[in-house]
Design a protein around this motif. Sequence first.
Motif, PDB file in Angstrom:
ATOM      1  N   PHE A  54      -4.086  -0.003   8.454  1.00 57.83           N
ATOM      2  CA  PHE A  54      -3.362   0.302   7.227  1.00 57.83           C
ATOM      3  C   PHE A  54      -3.259   1.810   6.932  1.00 57.83           C
ATOM      4  O   PHE A  54      -2.624   2.216   5.984  1.00 57.83           O
ATOM      5  CB  PHE A  54      -4.015  -0.419   6.037  1.00 57.83           C
ATOM      6  N   LEU A  55      -3.893   2.619   7.779  1.00 54.91           N
ATOM      7  CA  LEU A  55      -3.874   4.072   7.514  1.00 54.91           C
ATOM      8  C   LEU A  55      -2.457   4.664   7.460  1.00 54.91           C
ATOM      9  O   LEU A  55      -2.171   5.502   6.598  1.00 54.91           O
ATOM     10  CB  LEU A  55      -4.743   4.807   8.545  1.00 54.91           C
ATOM     11  N   PRO A  56      -1.538   4.252   8.338  1.00 51.00           N
ATOM     12  CA  PRO A  56      -0.177   4.805   8.215  1.00 51.00           C
ATOM     13  C   PRO A  56       0.476   4.492   6.863  1.00 51.00           C
ATOM     14  O   PRO A  56       1.277   5.287   6.368  1.00 51.00           O
ATOM     15  CB  PRO A  56       0.590   4.124   9.354  1.00 51.00           C
ATOM     16  N   ALA A  57       0.112   3.339   6.254  1.00 53.54           N
ATOM     17  CA  ALA A  57       0.670   3.021   4.929  1.00 53.54           C
ATOM     18  C   ALA A  57       0.160   4.019   3.899  1.00 53.54           C
ATOM     19  O   ALA A  57       0.888   4.446   2.999  1.00 53.54           O
ATOM     20  CB  ALA A  57       0.263   1.609   4.531  1.00 53.54           C
ATOM     21  N   PHE A  58      -1.090   4.443   4.073  1.00 56.18           N
ATOM     22  CA  PHE A  58      -1.656   5.487   3.220  1.00 56.18           C
ATOM     23  C   PHE A  58      -0.852   6.777   3.333  1.00 56.18           C
ATOM     24  O   PHE A  58      -0.522   7.414   2.341  1.00 56.18           O
ATOM     25  CB  PHE A  58      -3.103   5.787   3.667  1.00 56.18           C
ATOM     26  N   VAL A  59      -0.560   7.132   4.601  1.00 55.67           N
ATOM     27  CA  VAL A  59       0.194   8.374   4.838  1.00 55.67           C
ATOM     28  C   VAL A  59       1.529   8.312   4.100  1.00 55.67           C
ATOM     29  O   VAL A  59       1.933   9.267   3.427  1.00 55.67           O
ATOM     30  CB  VAL A  59       0.405   8.602   6.359  1.00 55.67           C
ATOM     31  N   ASN A  60       2.202   7.153   4.195  1.00 59.18           N
ATOM     32  CA  ASN A  60       3.493   7.021   3.503  1.00 59.18           C
ATOM     33  C   ASN A  60       3.328   7.180   1.995  1.00 59.18           C
ATOM     34  O   ASN A  60       4.154   7.823   1.338  1.00 59.18           O
ATOM     35  CB  ASN A  60       4.118   5.656   3.804  1.00 59.18           C
ATOM     36  N   ALA A  61       2.236   6.603   1.453  1.00 58.54           N
ATOM     37  CA  ALA A  61       2.003   6.714   0.008  1.00 58.54           C
ATOM     38  C   ALA A  61       1.706   8.160  -0.380  1.00 58.54           C
ATOM     39  O   ALA A  61       2.187   8.652  -1.403  1.00 58.54           O
ATOM     40  CB  ALA A  61       0.848   5.809  -0.391  1.00 58.54           C
ATOM     41  N   ILE A  62       0.947   8.853   0.458  1.00 58.25           N
ATOM     42  CA  ILE A  62       0.621  10.262   0.164  1.00 58.25           C
ATOM     43  C   ILE A  62       1.900  11.095   0.143  1.00 58.25           C
ATOM     44  O   ILE A  62       2.113  11.931  -0.741  1.00 58.25           O
ATOM     45  CB  ILE A  62      -0.380  10.816   1.215  1.00 58.25           C
ATOM     46  N   ILE A  63       2.762  10.834   1.128  1.00 53.65           N
ATOM     47  CA  ILE A  63       4.018  11.594   1.185  1.00 53.65           C
ATOM     48  C   ILE A  63       4.892  11.238  -0.015  1.00 53.65           C
ATOM     49  O   ILE A  63       5.463  12.113  -0.662  1.00 53.65           O
ATOM     50  CB  ILE A  63       4.754  11.326   2.516  1.00 53.65           C
ATOM     51  N   ARG A  64       4.961   9.931  -0.322  1.00 48.67           N
ATOM     52  CA  ARG A  64       5.812   9.488  -1.437  1.00 48.67           C
ATOM     53  C   ARG A  64       5.384  10.158  -2.746  1.00 48.67           C
ATOM     54  O   ARG A  64       6.205  10.651  -3.501  1.00 48.67           O
ATOM     55  CB  ARG A  64       5.713   7.969  -1.570  1.00 48.67           C
ATOM     56  N   PHE A  65       4.076  10.198  -2.996  1.00 47.07           N
ATOM     57  CA  PHE A  65       3.606  10.757  -4.261  1.00 47.07           C
ATOM     58  C   PHE A  65       3.138  12.210  -4.131  1.00 47.07           C
ATOM     59  O   PHE A  65       2.552  12.751  -5.054  1.00 47.07           O
ATOM     60  CB  PHE A  65       2.483   9.872  -4.831  1.00 47.07           C
ATOM     61  N   LYS A  66       3.436  12.806  -2.970  1.00 43.90           N
ATOM     62  CA  LYS A  66       3.149  14.234  -2.730  1.00 43.90           C
ATOM     63  C   LYS A  66       1.726  14.595  -3.180  1.00 43.90           C
ATOM     64  O   LYS A  66       1.517  15.537  -3.950  1.00 43.90           O
ATOM     65  CB  LYS A  66       4.171  15.120  -3.440  1.00 43.90           C
ATOM     66  N   ASN A  67       0.768  13.841  -2.716  1.00 44.86           N
ATOM     67  CA  ASN A  67      -0.611  14.055  -3.142  1.00 44.86           C
ATOM     68  C   ASN A  67      -1.315  14.993  -2.147  1.00 44.86           C
ATOM     69  O   ASN A  67      -1.719  14.588  -1.051  1.00 44.86           O
ATOM     70  CB  ASN A  67      -1.331  12.704  -3.207  1.00 44.86           C
ATOM     71  N   SER A  68      -1.481  16.248  -2.548  1.00 41.94           N
ATOM     72  CA  SER A  68      -2.018  17.235  -1.605  1.00 41.94           C
ATOM     73  C   SER A  68      -3.521  17.044  -1.366  1.00 41.94           C
ATOM     74  O   SER A  68      -4.021  17.356  -0.297  1.00 41.94           O
ATOM     75  CB  SER A  68      -1.717  18.651  -2.080  1.00 41.94           C
ATOM     76  N   MET A  93       0.817  -1.227   0.000  1.00 43.07           N
ATOM     77  CA  MET A  93       0.000   0.000   0.000  1.00 43.07           C
ATOM     78  C   MET A  93       0.847   1.272   0.000  1.00 43.07           C
ATOM     79  O   MET A  93       0.423   2.315  -0.483  1.00 43.07           O
ATOM     80  CB  MET A  93      -0.933   0.015   1.218  1.00 43.07           C
ATOM     81  N   GLN A  94       2.051   1.141   0.549  1.00 40.08           N
ATOM     82  CA  GLN A  94       2.906   2.343   0.614  1.00 40.08           C
ATOM     83  C   GLN A  94       3.387   2.793  -0.756  1.00 40.08           C
ATOM     84  O   GLN A  94       3.876   3.899  -0.908  1.00 40.08           O
ATOM     85  CB  GLN A  94       4.139   2.053   1.479  1.00 40.08           C
ATOM     86  N   PHE A  95       3.295   1.874  -1.742  1.00 37.36           N
ATOM     87  CA  PHE A  95       3.886   2.185  -3.044  1.00 37.36           C
ATOM     88  C   PHE A  95       2.872   2.419  -4.158  1.00 37.36           C
ATOM     89  O   PHE A  95       3.246   2.494  -5.326  1.00 37.36           O
ATOM     90  CB  PHE A  95       4.858   1.066  -3.446  1.00 37.36           C
ATOM     91  N   VAL A  96       1.619   2.503  -3.811  1.00 32.44           N
ATOM     92  CA  VAL A  96       0.650   2.767  -4.893  1.00 32.44           C
ATOM     93  C   VAL A  96       0.042   4.160  -4.740  1.00 32.44           C
ATOM     94  O   VAL A  96      -0.109   4.672  -3.629  1.00 32.44           O
ATOM     95  CB  VAL A  96      -0.483   1.712  -4.957  1.00 32.44           C
ATOM     96  N   LEU A  97      -0.313   4.700  -5.880  1.00 33.12           N
ATOM     97  CA  LEU A  97      -0.883   6.054  -5.886  1.00 33.12           C
ATOM     98  C   LEU A  97      -2.178   6.096  -5.067  1.00 33.12           C
ATOM     99  O   LEU A  97      -3.063   5.262  -5.300  1.00 33.12           O
ATOM    100  CB  LEU A  97      -1.237   6.460  -7.315  1.00 33.12           C
TER     101      LEU A  97
END
Lengths: 495, 433
Positions: free
Chosen positions: A352-366, A320-324
């Motif tokens: 799984f919410l922290p994995a979402f946070v990592n994905a948001i940060i990784r893809f800089k999704n505001s 989950m950390q690696f998908v948009l």
Amino acid sequence: MESWNNIINTALLGTDKKQLSNIELSADLNNVFEQINRNDSLDKEDKFLQVTAVAFNYRQSGLTALLQESITIKETEPETKTYCNTNALHVLKDILEQQNIPLLKFWLQHCDAQQQIVPPEIIPALFDIAVAQKRIQQLITSCCGKRGEWLKGFNTNWNFFTGENDEDVWQNGTTDQRKIVLGKTRAADAIKAREWLQQTWQTENANTKAELLKMFEVNLSSDDVTWLESLQEEKSQKVKDVVFDLLKQIPDSSIVLNYWQVLQQSVVLKKEKALLGMISKTSLHVQLSGFDAALFKTGIEKLSNTKDFSDDEFIIYQLMQFVLPHNWELHFNNTPQQIIEYFIKDKTAKKFLPAFVNAIIRFKNSKWALAFVENHQTFNSSLIPLLQEKEQEKFSLQYFESNADHLIQIAVKRTTQWSFEFVNTVFRHTAKNTYQYNKIFYSEAIHLFPHAIVAELEKFTPQEQYIQSSWSNMSEYIMKLVSLKLQTIQAFNLK
Amino acid sequence: MTLSEDQILALAPDDASKKSGKDLANPSKWVSKGINELALWGECQGSGSKPYQTQVDIINIAFKCSCPSRKFPCKHGLGLLLLHVRQPQTFTRAEIPAWVAEWINKRSEKEEQKTEKKDKPVDEAAQAKRQQAREQKVNNGIDELLVWIKDIIRNGILNIPEKSAAFWDGMQKRMIDAQAPGLAGMIKELTDINFYKEGWQSKFIDQLARIYLLVTAYKNISTLNEDLQADIKNLIGFTQNQDELKSKDGIKDDWFVLGKQSTQEDQLTVERNWLYGINTKKYALVLQFYVRNQLPTITLTPGIITSAELVFFPSASPLRALLKQQFNSKEITNVDGFQNWNEVALEETRLNQSNPFINKYPFIVHRLKPVQYNNQWCLQDDEKRLMHITDVFTNIWKLLSISGGKALSISITGKENYYTPLGVWHNGEYKLL
């Protein structure tokens, strides 16, 4: 000079072993030597010392400066920019005395914006600072004008300021210099940077490959996928690790697409009947399925390292950390807010919410960052930098009490001035913690403080007596910094 | 008053005072302020109930302040001067207040008293007896020193770097006992030579030859002219009565303060002020000695031109001088100087001819540019002749940057082929190095 050398040679051995003779002296000194030598009342040491004393004065009196017609120095080119005014120069000297780099940067930015330069006598001091302060090298270079360009040629310590173009540095520089220039080029022209590295790839060693490849984190795009995927077969594990790290950041890469495929099958919405079939509710089901063991080669861990997750759940968490985050909107055909609600409601899915946070940060999704911080159950201060500066302040103020230190840390990285309300809130906290928020903190953040705060400093005085004097000293320091900042602005706005 | 900001800051006793002074260069800190042709004054609101009264004598730069600081000048004095330089329009020309007038009048009275002061009657017989006894002591010391020098020469200087500290200390102390402190200082200079650096042998023999020449000259002093006798006595360590000297007529001129060099010698700060007379074209060295925390009696700010009367010490090549009276500061004007190294060498030869003991001398030389030769920085004249810049000079990059490869007028001190730059004229401004 030869006479003097002969005198020195005699002195080295001592008059017991060697006497000075007239043939060792120039013709001009011969007469003096004979006169002294004839004086029988003098011992050999006196004779030597008297000849030496005369030769010493003879040498001094007959001196002519060395003629070296071939020695020349190239003149500096005429300046194309104007010198800064006296007021600006005074402020600069004050800032240099304070050794305050953020204020110096502030001053240089103004000087550069006005297309002005510093007077020649200041250049060496600025170059010495630039050696250690890489982040202001470019500004210093620009504010030292043609003379700076000329002067650096005489001092190898100042070679940070190379007149060479980037391509020359890329071809001939050290690994560190090449990294800097590749990073710079990557930010300005990602394709050009990729072409540069592709051209030299075969000639680089594994360490250099890995170091240079790390510069590709900037401006990663689907254009890079083909080449990066071709590097998955590199021999060096170090290089492969960097390649996988990069590919995981590109949504179009086959790695991320594979991850997404697994997640689509593993995280699904199911309609369930409740209350004896009276109502139906939609809930999340998380169950690993469609997983191919080949994905373990891409850096996914097989076993869970925490008791809260089963091995299967841990694999899903990693994927989950690696998908948009946007993929989930399409997958569930719903808004970020609603999707977050699904996860919050389900006890297992909530993990799984922290994995979402990592994905948001990784893809800089505001958009997703905003959805997360708006929900007090999912607020995470690490998402604040992804928001617009105005929103950053709004949420920082809202959650300040519980996350003060982290929010301040994030806020100092901003480029625009803080609002009066925000600086008030921050100072109320920092005034009570003068050991943690010392002079370095205020000095680093000075560009963010509005001038008007100077009048308010006294009201932040902490209740605790033992820190009141520390805050009083700190207030004076802040006033001095703000005053220098204001003087800089005024000096460069003088007509 | 023509002090620049840099010159004012050069007066500060330490960096903290500089910083505090700058903070006080702000009109909001001053309750009142004023200026007239004699003084600058202001009242600064400090932590006490009453504002501090700060006053500056702008003729003979001097400070007074009612604050309790032991620093001199205090931050208030510096702040007031800086404020005047930065915002002169905020100072009103006003009637001098009583508290300023009292101090200024006292200062001028003191000056008058000093000049009017009559010497007490001197017991000439006792003075002559004391003089004779001292000369005898010096002579005895010199005899021992000569034996010591000859021993060195007889045995050779090859092993000199291995000599223990006691070897040098012993002879220095003997010279102090012999009441010849000048000779003790010259022996100390021998020990200051860097024996690890190539060329120490020549420096050592240079200094040994100077000492030998001096002591043999002293033994034959009666055969020399009066001026040279004064040089020799001065170098041996006989002091000159400064009050007596001050009573003589001096040379009035507009003196350009070329530079100030301060060194620490034991507990003493030795300040060398290099001056140049605009009209008389004479160079002067005003020495000042003071211990830490003591106030220097005179303040000469590098880069300014001060109208003053200097009395030169008797010498075959007068350089050292006393500041008898200082009148006021003037605007910077053009200065004369030497056109090339050949002219400097000729002047040095002339000075050596009249005084073979001459040491470092100041010069103003036009059209010099810094160049590199054999990895050493040199100053090159228009005729492409070079002289070396001394190793002690640390501001070579500043000098190079100001020059930009072009020739400049430079003030220097030194002798033979080694010189230390003091300042340069650039775009009509004198910049200290």
